[in-house]
Scaffold this motif. Structure first.
Motif, PDB file in Angstrom:
ATOM      1  N   ALA A  16     116.331  92.757 -22.265  1.00  0.00           N
ATOM      2  CA  ALA A  16     117.739  92.403 -22.092  1.00  0.00           C
ATOM      3  C   ALA A  16     118.001  90.966 -22.518  1.00  0.00           C
ATOM      4  O   ALA A  16     117.253  90.054 -22.184  1.00  0.00           O
ATOM      5  N   TRP A  43     126.138  93.887 -15.623  1.00  0.00           N
ATOM      6  CA  TRP A  43     125.585  93.679 -16.949  1.00  0.00           C
ATOM      7  C   TRP A  43     126.624  93.871 -18.055  1.00  0.00           C
ATOM      8  O   TRP A  43     126.390  93.521 -19.197  1.00  0.00           O
ATOM      9  N   TYR A  80     120.165  92.400 -27.292  1.00  0.00           N
ATOM     10  CA  TYR A  80     118.788  92.585 -26.825  1.00  0.00           C
ATOM     11  C   TYR A  80     117.842  91.859 -27.766  1.00  0.00           C
ATOM     12  O   TYR A  80     118.174  91.541 -28.909  1.00  0.00           O
ATOM     13  N   THR A 125     114.735  96.990 -21.217  1.00  0.00           N
ATOM     14  CA  THR A 125     116.089  97.468 -20.935  1.00  0.00           C
ATOM     15  C   THR A 125     116.161  98.877 -20.361  1.00  0.00           C
ATOM     16  O   THR A 125     117.127  99.206 -19.681  1.00  0.00           O
ATOM     17  N   SER A 136     114.062  97.641 -14.174  1.00  0.00           N
ATOM     18  CA  SER A 136     115.399  97.365 -14.704  1.00  0.00           C
ATOM     19  C   SER A 136     116.401  98.323 -14.066  1.00  0.00           C
ATOM     20  O   SER A 136     117.329  98.799 -14.709  1.00  0.00           O
ATOM     21  N   ALA A 191     119.899 100.411 -19.093  1.00  0.00           N
ATOM     22  CA  ALA A 191     120.268 100.916 -20.413  1.00  0.00           C
ATOM     23  C   ALA A 191     120.994 102.240 -20.340  1.00  0.00           C
ATOM     24  O   ALA A 191     121.721 102.601 -21.247  1.00  0.00           O
ATOM     25  N   GLU A 204     121.843  93.251 -22.341  1.00  0.00           N
ATOM     26  CA  GLU A 204     121.062  94.466 -22.314  1.00  0.00           C
ATOM     27  C   GLU A 204     121.115  95.165 -23.662  1.00  0.00           C
ATOM     28  O   GLU A 204     121.843  94.780 -24.559  1.00  0.00           O
TER      29      GLU A 204
END
Length: 469
Positions: free
Chosen positions: A156, A222, A228, A255, A261, A301, A445
């Motif tokens: 990220a 986010w 990324y 991610t 994550s 993600a 991200e």
């Protein structure tokens, strides 16, 4: 080693999470679980050398049918590129859907002997011995720290420039859930990182505001963060989940990592910089235990707008149904996005450069369409000066001693602060940055979903055997 001296039912309850403890209790009582070929009680204390066998109606999760590519092969060794999503050894719910069983089935009469291990979700270079002598020799080299390893990860935000050394110790919190955390009482760990590329989102100038309109960012911290990075990773030590944990700590988690994550487990910060365990282990374990059971293991993600609605809904969790044969709770099939993470074992080489093997960059590490960027990597000297790398390798056994002392001092200070009505959290210097300072919180991200891959599944009745060492 950790099974020795423990009761039989306690081992199954704490080490295996795919079935409820009631199932294991019944399996032991009716003789489906035996020790050294004989029935045992649930309170049987496991001793050194015991062999525990469990005969069961097996339900195997699907795995990708991506081929196991051969990078190099001779009469002693096969070097392969393991696809993500396939475990190396039969373990847990996986048996036939494992690298060893797939290779054995491809060449009848051959017993593949893995010399290194990769996590199920990780792809990349592996060594398979063709006979015990070759496997033992290479395994000794790897365990003797005479081999260097390089991984590549997609993380990220914009990872800092320069080589970044994270020297935070790592503690195993829950082997059952595969949870590890940065902790001063953990084992010494060192990883060197360097950014290979950064890919910002389209229309980057207005990206900070994107998604923030109409309340879309509420509960989704986010949203609006940028792009990324593709990061080269050199683990100096070899702790479980070392790269994943260090990247999480630095504020740039992989991610699509379903553990490190995962906002439902860690909250908005995703665990960045939490060396003092401000989130209690018990709370993290409770939330993580729900993932893949009552809740989908939802990594950051997966909130990407480019993941279609089908993949958002399609994910593995308990269906509420039971198998008609063995009454095992059944799971839904995993989605394609759960078949792997953006972490790839790219290179293994002898420190004296007597040999070196590497794979191509995985598809997710290549530049997105229409964007310029690196499509291959150079030598390790592009990550860190080799003289400095040798210094890091020579000093690896001392890593973490200073951090442990500082952690004890912080704990004492917090206790005193709480007694006095204070309790402010003290800062921690977690990384050594050679070129530029490290930002502990990631900027963003990934913006693209992993490519689709077909999956295959297997269901079988088979005995599973484990020896206690």
């Amino acid at each position: 080693m950790r099974w020795r001296g423990r009761e039989l039912l306690d081992i199954f309850e704490s080490e295996f999470r795919d079935r409820p403890v009631e199932y294991y209790k019944t399996a032991i009582e009716i003789g489906n679980v035996v020790v050294n070929g004989k029935p045992a009680s649930t309170t049987h204390v496991v001793q050194n050398g015991d062999v525990i066998s469990h005969t069961l109606h097996r339900h195997e999760p699907p795995v990708t049918d991506a081929p196991i590519k051969v990078i190099s092969e001779d009469e002693d060794m096969m070097v392969i590129c393991k696809p993500s999503g396939i475990p190396v050894h039969p373990a847990g719910r996986y048996n036939y859907n494992s690298v060893i069983e797939i290779l054995a089935a491809s060449r009848p009469g051959w017993k593949p002997l893995p010399c290194n291990r990769l996590d199920r979700l990780t792809s990349g270079v592996m060594f398979i011995g063709k006979h015990p002598k070759a496997a033992e020799e290479l395994s000794t080299q790897i365990s003797g720290r005479t081999v260097r390893k390089e991984y590549v990860a997609r993380v990220a935000g914009k990872f800092p420039d320069g080589d970044v050394v994270c020297a935070m110790p790592i503690l195993q919190i829950s082997p059952k859930l595969g949870l590890n955390r940065v902790r001063a009482s953990g084992k010494p760990a060192r990883t060197v990182f360097r950014r290979l590329a950064y890919y910002g989102p389209e229309g980057e100038e207005g990206a900070d505001a994107a998604g923030a309109e109409d309340g879309k960012a509420e509960g989704r911290p986010w949203v609006g963060k940028k792009g990324y990075s593709i990061v080269r990773c050199l683990p100096i030590t070899g702790r479980t989940h070392q790269i994943r944990v260090h990247l999480q700590f630095l504020g740039h988690p992989i991610t699509n990592d379903p553990i490190y994550s995962n906002q439902r487990v860690w909250g908005a910060s995703l665990g960045a910089g939490d060396a003092d365990a401000m989130q209690a282990d018990e709370d993290v374990i409770t939330r993580l235990a729900r993932m893949g059971k009552s809740e989908v293991a939802d990594a950051v993600a997966y909130h990407d707008e480019m993941v279609d609605d089908y993949n958002k809904r399609k994910a593995e969790k308990m269906s509420g149904e039971l198998c008609e044969v063995c009454s095992t709770p059944l799971y839904t099939d995993p989605g394609v996005q759960e078949m792997g993470i953006y972490l790839h074992s790219l290179r293994y080489e002898d420190k004296d450069l007597k040999w070196s093997y590497r794979s191509e960059l995985p598809e997710w590490a290549l530049p997105p369409g229409g964007v310029e960027g690196p499509r291959e990597v150079g030598g390790l000297d592009e990550v860190v000066d080799l003289g400095r790398l040798r210094e890091l390798e020579e000093g690896e056994e001392e890593v973490g001693e200073g951090e442990r002392k500082e952690e004890q001092e912080r704990k004492m200070a917090r206790r005193k602060g709480k007694k006095g009505g204070q309790g402010d959290r003290e800062g921690l210097a977690p990384v050594e940055t050679v070129t530029l300072p490290v930002a502990l919180v990631g900027e963003g991200e990934a913006t693209r979903a992993p490519p689709a891959a077909p999956v295959v599944a297997a269901v079988a009745s088979a005995p599973a055997t484990a020896a206690v060492l």
